[in-house]
Motif scaffolding. Sequence first.
Motif, mmCIF file in Angstrom:
data_model
loop_
_atom_site.group_PDB
_atom_site.id
_atom_site.type_symbol
_atom_site.label_atom_id
_atom_site.label_comp_id
_atom_site.label_asym_id
_atom_site.label_seq_id
_atom_site.Cartn_x
_atom_site.Cartn_y
_atom_site.Cartn_z
ATOM 1 N N LEU A 159 9.080 -33.803 17.145
ATOM 2 C CA LEU A 159 7.777 -33.159 17.278
ATOM 3 C C LEU A 159 7.870 -31.659 17.047
ATOM 4 N N ALA A 160 8.940 -31.060 17.517
ATOM 5 C CA ALA A 160 9.114 -29.612 17.347
ATOM 6 C C ALA A 160 9.224 -29.228 15.878
ATOM 7 N N ILE A 161 10.092 -29.913 15.134
ATOM 8 C CA ILE A 161 10.288 -29.551 13.729
ATOM 9 C C ILE A 161 9.077 -29.952 12.884
ATOM 10 N N LEU A 162 8.398 -31.047 13.255
ATOM 11 C CA LEU A 162 7.208 -31.460 12.506
ATOM 12 C C LEU A 162 6.069 -30.459 12.710
ATOM 13 N N ALA A 163 5.891 -29.999 13.938
ATOM 14 C CA ALA A 163 4.818 -29.049 14.231
ATOM 15 C C ALA A 163 5.049 -27.712 13.522
ATOM 16 N N ILE A 164 6.272 -27.205 13.595
ATOM 17 C CA ILE A 164 6.530 -25.905 12.957
ATOM 18 C C ILE A 164 6.457 -26.020 11.442
ATOM 19 N N ALA A 165 6.845 -27.183 10.883
ATOM 20 C CA ALA A 165 6.758 -27.380 9.429
ATOM 21 C C ALA A 165 5.302 -27.376 8.976
ATOM 22 N N ALA A 166 4.435 -28.059 9.730
ATOM 23 C CA ALA A 166 3.012 -28.082 9.377
ATOM 24 C C ALA A 166 2.409 -26.680 9.459
ATOM 25 N N ILE A 167 2.794 -25.927 10.466
ATOM 26 C CA ILE A 167 2.269 -24.566 10.611
ATOM 27 C C ILE A 167 2.796 -23.664 9.498
ATOM 28 N N ARG A 168 4.067 -23.789 9.152
ATOM 29 C CA ARG A 168 4.650 -22.935 8.108
ATOM 30 C C ARG A 168 4.040 -23.225 6.738
ATOM 31 N N GLU A 169 3.668 -24.476 6.505
ATOM 32 C CA GLU A 169 2.995 -24.786 5.243
ATOM 33 C C GLU A 169 1.628 -24.122 5.181
ATOM 34 N N LYS A 170 0.956 -24.001 6.323
ATOM 35 C CA LYS A 170 -0.372 -23.377 6.349
ATOM 36 C C LYS A 170 -0.280 -21.853 6.240
ATOM 37 N N ILE A 171 0.644 -21.254 6.983
ATOM 38 C CA ILE A 171 0.703 -19.785 6.989
ATOM 39 C C ILE A 171 1.274 -19.232 5.698
ATOM 40 N N ARG A 172 1.794 -20.099 4.845
ATOM 41 C CA ARG A 172 2.272 -19.651 3.542
ATOM 42 C C ARG A 172 1.128 -19.049 2.731
ATOM 43 N N TYR A 173 -0.087 -19.526 3.005
ATOM 44 C CA TYR A 173 -1.265 -19.024 2.288
ATOM 45 C C TYR A 173 -2.082 -18.065 3.146
ATOM 46 N N SER A 174 -1.527 -17.640 4.274
ATOM 47 C CA SER A 174 -2.216 -16.710 5.160
ATOM 48 C C SER A 174 -1.712 -15.285 4.928
ATOM 49 N N GLN A 175 -2.501 -14.340 5.395
ATOM 50 C CA GLN A 175 -2.144 -12.932 5.231
ATOM 51 C C GLN A 175 -1.306 -12.473 6.432
ATOM 52 N N VAL A 176 -0.049 -12.842 6.422
ATOM 53 C CA VAL A 176 0.876 -12.436 7.476
ATOM 54 C C VAL A 176 1.386 -11.031 7.172
ATOM 55 N N PRO A 177 1.409 -10.138 8.161
ATOM 56 C CA PRO A 177 1.947 -8.785 7.910
ATOM 57 C C PRO A 177 3.353 -8.837 7.328
ATOM 58 N N GLY A 178 3.641 -7.948 6.419
ATOM 59 C CA GLY A 178 4.910 -7.951 5.704
ATOM 60 C C GLY A 178 6.153 -8.064 6.570
ATOM 61 N N PRO A 179 6.295 -7.224 7.613
ATOM 62 C CA PRO A 179 7.522 -7.287 8.428
ATOM 63 C C PRO A 179 7.716 -8.611 9.168
ATOM 64 N N LEU A 180 6.618 -9.388 9.349
ATOM 65 C CA LEU A 180 6.707 -10.636 10.117
ATOM 66 C C LEU A 180 6.853 -11.869 9.232
ATOM 67 N N ARG A 181 6.820 -11.722 7.937
ATOM 68 C CA ARG A 181 6.899 -12.884 7.060
ATOM 69 C C ARG A 181 8.273 -13.544 7.151
ATOM 70 N N GLY A 182 8.265 -14.866 6.992
ATOM 71 C CA GLY A 182 9.532 -15.602 7.049
ATOM 72 C C GLY A 182 9.890 -15.969 8.468
ATOM 73 N N LEU A 183 11.118 -15.624 8.882
ATOM 74 C CA LEU A 183 11.610 -16.018 10.203
ATOM 75 C C LEU A 183 10.913 -15.277 11.336
ATOM 76 N N GLY A 184 10.388 -14.081 11.062
ATOM 77 C CA GLY A 184 9.736 -13.310 12.124
ATOM 78 C C GLY A 184 8.564 -14.059 12.732
ATOM 79 N N ILE A 185 7.610 -14.455 11.891
ATOM 80 C CA ILE A 185 6.443 -15.181 12.395
ATOM 81 C C ILE A 185 6.840 -16.562 12.898
#
Length: 246
Positions: A159-185
Motif C-alpha cells: 500500500l505504501a509503494i502503490l500510494a506514493i507511485a500514484a501520487i508521483r505520477e500525478k505530481i509529475r504534471y504539477s507545478q512543484v517548486p524547483g528545489p523540491l522536485r524529485g526526492l524532496g517532495i
Amino acid sequence: MLEYIELFFKSIFIDNMVFATFLGMCSYLAISKKVSTSVGMGAAVIFVLAVTVPVNWLLDQYLLQPGALSWLGEEYAGYDLSFLSFIMFIATIATMVQLVEIIVEKFAPALYNSLGIFLPLIAVNCAILGGSLFMQSREIPTLGLSFVYGIGSGIGWFLAILAIAAIREKIRYSQVPGPLRGLGITFIITGLMAIGFMSFGGMLTGGDDAAKKEGATTKAEVKVEVKEDVDKKAEKLANNTKEITK
C-alpha cells in the motif's frame, strides 16, 4: 480470531514497514515512479514475506531458540543456536527471492525487465529481514499469527509503494517548486502519509476505552491510598486521646 484481525491491521497501518520503521526505503523510492512496476514489486514483497516469516518462525521455534532442540532428545536441550538467526533467516529469504525471480521471469517477462536489478535485491531488502526479526523479537506465539503478520506487513509495504507511485505520477504534471522536485517532495509526501497511517493507532489499540480503564484504575488506587491514610491518622488520634486521658 480477534487477535488475528488486530495483528493483521496493526501490521498494515500502525507498524507499517515504511512509515513506522523506514525499512525498505531503497526500493520504495526507486521503484515508485510508475504504478505498474510498483504493483509488481509490492506483490513480490507480499509473497516473500508471507512465506519467509512463517518458515523463519518454524526455524526459530524448533532450531534456533535456547532449548529448541529438545525434540531431538534430552541431551540436545541445552544447545543454543540463536547466534545463527541472521544466517538462517537470510538463507530462507534468498531462496524465496530466487523462486520469485524465476516465476516472474517465466510468466511476466515485461515486468521482470521493468523491475531490473531491484527484483533480486529483494533478498537484501531490509523490510524482508525486518519482518522475520520483528516476528522473533515480539515473540509471536503461533505459526498462524506469524503467517498473518507476514501477509499484513507485505500488504502494508504494498500500500505504501502503490500510494506514493500514484501520487508521483500525478505530481509529475504539477507545478512543484524547483528545489523540491524529485526526492524532496517525495519525502515530504511520505512524512504526511506516515502521519495518516499512524492515526489508526487509537482505533486499533483501544483508544478511549483503554484510557478510561486506566483512569478508573488510577482513581481506585488513589481512593485506597486516601482511605489507608485516613485510617492511620484516626488510629494515631485515638492513641493520643487515650494518653491524654490517662
